[in-house]
Design a protein around this motif. Structure first.
Motif, PDB file in Angstrom:
ATOM      1  N   VAL A 295       0.606  -9.937   5.945  1.00 13.40           N
ATOM      2  CA  VAL A 295       0.492  -8.540   5.522  1.00 13.40           C
ATOM      3  C   VAL A 295      -0.283  -8.401   4.207  1.00 13.40           C
ATOM      4  CG1 VAL A 295       1.846  -6.523   4.785  1.00 13.40           C
ATOM      5  CG2 VAL A 295       2.563  -7.847   6.787  1.00 13.40           C
ATOM      6  N   LEU A 296      -0.093  -9.346   3.283  1.00 11.54           N
ATOM      7  CA  LEU A 296      -0.732  -9.248   1.964  1.00 11.54           C
ATOM      8  C   LEU A 296      -2.150  -9.802   1.924  1.00 11.54           C
ATOM      9  CD1 LEU A 296       2.295 -10.234  -0.284  1.00 11.54           C
ATOM     10  CD2 LEU A 296       1.337  -7.939   0.064  1.00 11.54           C
ATOM     11  N   LYS A 297      -2.570 -10.447   3.008  1.00 14.43           N
ATOM     12  CA  LYS A 297      -3.904 -11.065   3.030  1.00 14.43           C
ATOM     13  C   LYS A 297      -4.995 -10.053   2.689  1.00 14.43           C
ATOM     14  CE  LYS A 297      -6.893 -13.993   5.759  1.00 14.43           C
ATOM     15  NZ  LYS A 297      -7.100 -14.714   6.987  1.00 14.43           N
ATOM     16  N   ASP A 298      -4.919  -8.859   3.264  1.00 12.51           N
ATOM     17  CA  ASP A 298      -5.939  -7.836   3.012  1.00 12.51           C
ATOM     18  C   ASP A 298      -5.955  -7.360   1.561  1.00 12.51           C
ATOM     19  OD1 ASP A 298      -6.703  -7.943   5.661  1.00 12.51           O
ATOM     20  OD2 ASP A 298      -5.528  -6.192   6.253  1.00 12.51           O
ATOM     21  N   LEU A 299      -4.833  -7.493   0.875  1.00 12.58           N
ATOM     22  CA  LEU A 299      -4.769  -7.088  -0.533  1.00 12.58           C
ATOM     23  C   LEU A 299      -5.217  -8.205  -1.467  1.00 12.58           C
ATOM     24  CD1 LEU A 299      -1.334  -5.211  -0.620  1.00 12.58           C
ATOM     25  CD2 LEU A 299      -3.626  -4.233  -0.367  1.00 12.58           C
TER      26      LEU A 299
ATOM     27  N   GLN B 215       2.703 -12.691  -6.481  1.00 13.32           N
ATOM     28  CA  GLN B 215       1.797 -11.769  -7.168  1.00 13.32           C
ATOM     29  C   GLN B 215       2.125 -10.320  -6.794  1.00 13.32           C
ATOM     30  OE1 GLN B 215      -1.940 -13.318  -5.793  1.00 13.32           O
ATOM     31  NE2 GLN B 215      -2.193 -14.654  -7.575  1.00 13.32           N
ATOM     32  N   TYR B 216       2.453 -10.097  -5.530  1.00 18.34           N
ATOM     33  CA  TYR B 216       2.858  -8.775  -5.062  1.00 18.34           C
ATOM     34  C   TYR B 216       4.095  -8.298  -5.817  1.00 18.34           C
ATOM     35  CZ  TYR B 216       4.740  -5.305  -1.721  1.00 18.34           C
ATOM     36  OH  TYR B 216       5.259  -4.178  -1.129  1.00 18.34           O
ATOM     37  N   LEU B 217       5.068  -9.179  -6.010  1.00 13.42           N
ATOM     38  CA  LEU B 217       6.283  -8.810  -6.748  1.00 13.42           C
ATOM     39  C   LEU B 217       5.945  -8.403  -8.190  1.00 13.42           C
ATOM     40  CD1 LEU B 217       8.870 -11.482  -5.551  1.00 13.42           C
ATOM     41  CD2 LEU B 217       8.531  -9.148  -4.706  1.00 13.42           C
ATOM     42  N   VAL B 218       5.052  -9.151  -8.831  1.00 13.09           N
ATOM     43  CA  VAL B 218       4.617  -8.795 -10.187  1.00 13.09           C
ATOM     44  C   VAL B 218       4.004  -7.402 -10.184  1.00 13.09           C
ATOM     45  CG1 VAL B 218       2.944  -9.312 -12.022  1.00 13.09           C
ATOM     46  CG2 VAL B 218       4.293 -11.166 -11.001  1.00 13.09           C
TER      47      VAL B 218
ATOM     48  N   GLU C 126      -7.011  -0.597 -14.273  1.00 14.02           N
ATOM     49  CA  GLU C 126      -7.367   0.487 -13.340  1.00 14.02           C
ATOM     50  C   GLU C 126      -7.450  -0.056 -11.914  1.00 14.02           C
ATOM     51  OE1 GLU C 126      -7.744   3.811 -13.792  1.00 14.02           O
ATOM     52  OE2 GLU C 126      -7.028   3.498 -15.845  1.00 14.02           O
ATOM     53  N   GLU C 127      -8.081  -1.232 -11.783  1.00 19.32           N
ATOM     54  CA  GLU C 127      -8.191  -1.859 -10.458  1.00 19.32           C
ATOM     55  C   GLU C 127      -6.808  -2.197  -9.910  1.00 19.32           C
ATOM     56  OE1 GLU C 127     -10.340  -5.709  -8.341  1.00 19.32           O
ATOM     57  OE2 GLU C 127     -10.910  -5.160 -10.378  1.00 19.32           O
ATOM     58  N   GLY C 128      -5.915  -2.678 -10.776  1.00 19.00           N
ATOM     59  CA  GLY C 128      -4.550  -2.991 -10.367  1.00 19.00           C
ATOM     60  C   GLY C 128      -3.792  -1.757  -9.929  1.00 19.00           C
ATOM     61  N   LEU C 129      -4.000  -0.657 -10.643  1.00 15.21           N
ATOM     62  CA  LEU C 129      -3.355   0.604 -10.262  1.00 15.21           C
ATOM     63  C   LEU C 129      -3.908   1.126  -8.937  1.00 15.21           C
ATOM     64  CD1 LEU C 129      -3.182   2.350 -13.746  1.00 15.21           C
ATOM     65  CD2 LEU C 129      -1.259   1.434 -12.418  1.00 15.21           C
TER      66      LEU C 129
ATOM     67  N   ALA D 214      -1.448  -0.751  -1.009  1.00 15.38           N
ATOM     68  CA  ALA D 214      -0.210  -1.495  -0.770  1.00 15.38           C
ATOM     69  C   ALA D 214       0.896  -0.635  -0.164  1.00 15.38           C
ATOM     70  CB  ALA D 214       0.280  -2.111  -2.073  1.00 15.38           C
ATOM     71  N   VAL D 215       0.679   0.663  -0.073  1.00 13.24           N
ATOM     72  CA  VAL D 215       1.729   1.578   0.398  1.00 13.24           C
ATOM     73  C   VAL D 215       2.247   1.198   1.785  1.00 13.24           C
ATOM     74  CG1 VAL D 215       2.132   3.982   1.102  1.00 13.24           C
ATOM     75  CG2 VAL D 215       1.008   3.488  -1.054  1.00 13.24           C
ATOM     76  N   GLU D 216       1.404   0.660   2.623  1.00 18.32           N
ATOM     77  CA  GLU D 216       1.823   0.313   3.985  1.00 18.32           C
ATOM     78  C   GLU D 216       2.617  -0.988   4.068  1.00 18.32           C
ATOM     79  OE1 GLU D 216       1.637   2.010   6.960  1.00 18.32           O
ATOM     80  OE2 GLU D 216       1.112   3.636   5.581  1.00 18.32           O
ATOM     81  N   VAL D 217       2.596  -1.798   3.023  1.00 19.36           N
ATOM     82  CA  VAL D 217       3.267  -3.103   3.077  1.00 19.36           C
ATOM     83  C   VAL D 217       4.747  -2.974   3.420  1.00 19.36           C
ATOM     84  CG1 VAL D 217       3.914  -5.165   1.746  1.00 19.36           C
ATOM     85  CG2 VAL D 217       1.572  -4.274   1.621  1.00 19.36           C
ATOM     86  N   PRO D 218       5.531  -2.154   2.708  1.00 20.00           N
ATOM     87  CA  PRO D 218       6.952  -2.064   3.061  1.00 20.00           C
ATOM     88  C   PRO D 218       7.200  -1.590   4.501  1.00 20.00           C
ATOM     89  CG  PRO D 218       6.568  -1.099   0.905  1.00 20.00           C
ATOM     90  CD  PRO D 218       5.219  -1.382   1.503  1.00 20.00           C
TER      91      PRO D 218
END
Length: 151
Positions: free
Chosen positions: A33-37, A43-46, A103-106, A112-116
Motif C-alpha cells: 500500500v505504501l509503495k506508491d507513496l 516512515q509512514y508512522l513518523v 511543504e512536500e511532506g504536508l 496518504a488518505v486512502e491508506v487507512p
C-alpha cells in the motif's frame, strides 16, 4: 474449559506469537500500500505523527512512536533526504532537535488518505470490529507497560 498446563508451551497458544504474526502480516500489506507513496511503514508512522502534531522535538516524536533515538534518527535522516521533513536545533535549547514536515511532506498527506481505508479493507473486518480490536490492544499495551514497570 481451560487449557491444560502442558499445552501452555505450544506455539499456537502464545498470544505474543499471534500478535507478532499479525504484525508481520500487516507489514506485508503496508509494504504494498505504501509503495506508491515511497514510504516504509516506520516512515509512514513518523509522517502520521507529524501530520497530526506539526513540529515536535525528536525526543517527543520518539516517545509517541515508542522508538529509541538509535532507530528514529536514521528514519528521520532518510525522510529529510527525501525532502519530507526538516530537522533543526531548537533556538531555546540547542540540545533539542525539532522536526517538522516540509511543504512536500504536508502535500504527501493528501495522497496518504486512502491508506487507512485500504488497510481496513485488507483486514476483512467491519469498522466496529477494528475499533474494538484497537481498544483491546490499547488496554493490553497499558497492562503490559504496567507489568514491566512493576518488574
Amino acid at each position: 474449559m481451560s487449557t491444560p498446563t502442558a499445552d501452555w508451551l505450544r506455539l499456537d497458544q502464545q498470544i505474543c506469537f499471534s500478535l507478532n504474526a499479525a504484525s508481520r502480516a500487516f507489514g506485508g500489506v503496508y509494504r504494498v500500500v505504501l509503495k506508491d507513496l515511497g514510504l516504509t511503514y516506520p516512515q509512514y508512522l513518523v509522517m502520521l505523527v507529524l501530520w497530526e502534531d506539526g513540529e515536535l522535538p525528536v525526543k517527543r516524536l520518539g516517545e509517541r512512536l515508542r522508538l529509541d533515538s538509535g532507530t528514529l534518527s536514521p528514519l528521520l535522516k532518510r525522510l529529510e533526504a527525501a525532502g519530507l521533513v526538516r530537522r533543526e536545533r531548537s533556538a531555546r535549547d540547542e540540545r533539542s532537535v525539532q522536526v517538522r514536515p516540509t511543504e512536500e511532506g504536508l502535500a504527501l498527506r493528501e495522497r496518504a488518505v486512502e491508506v487507512p481505508r485500504r488497510i481496513a479493507a485488507a483486514t476483512g473486518f467491519e469498522l466496529a470490529e477494528i475499533e474494538e480490536l484497537r481498544a483491546r490492544l490499547d488496554r493490553l499495551t497499558s497492562a503490559l507497560d504496567r507489568a514491566a514497570a512493576e518488574g
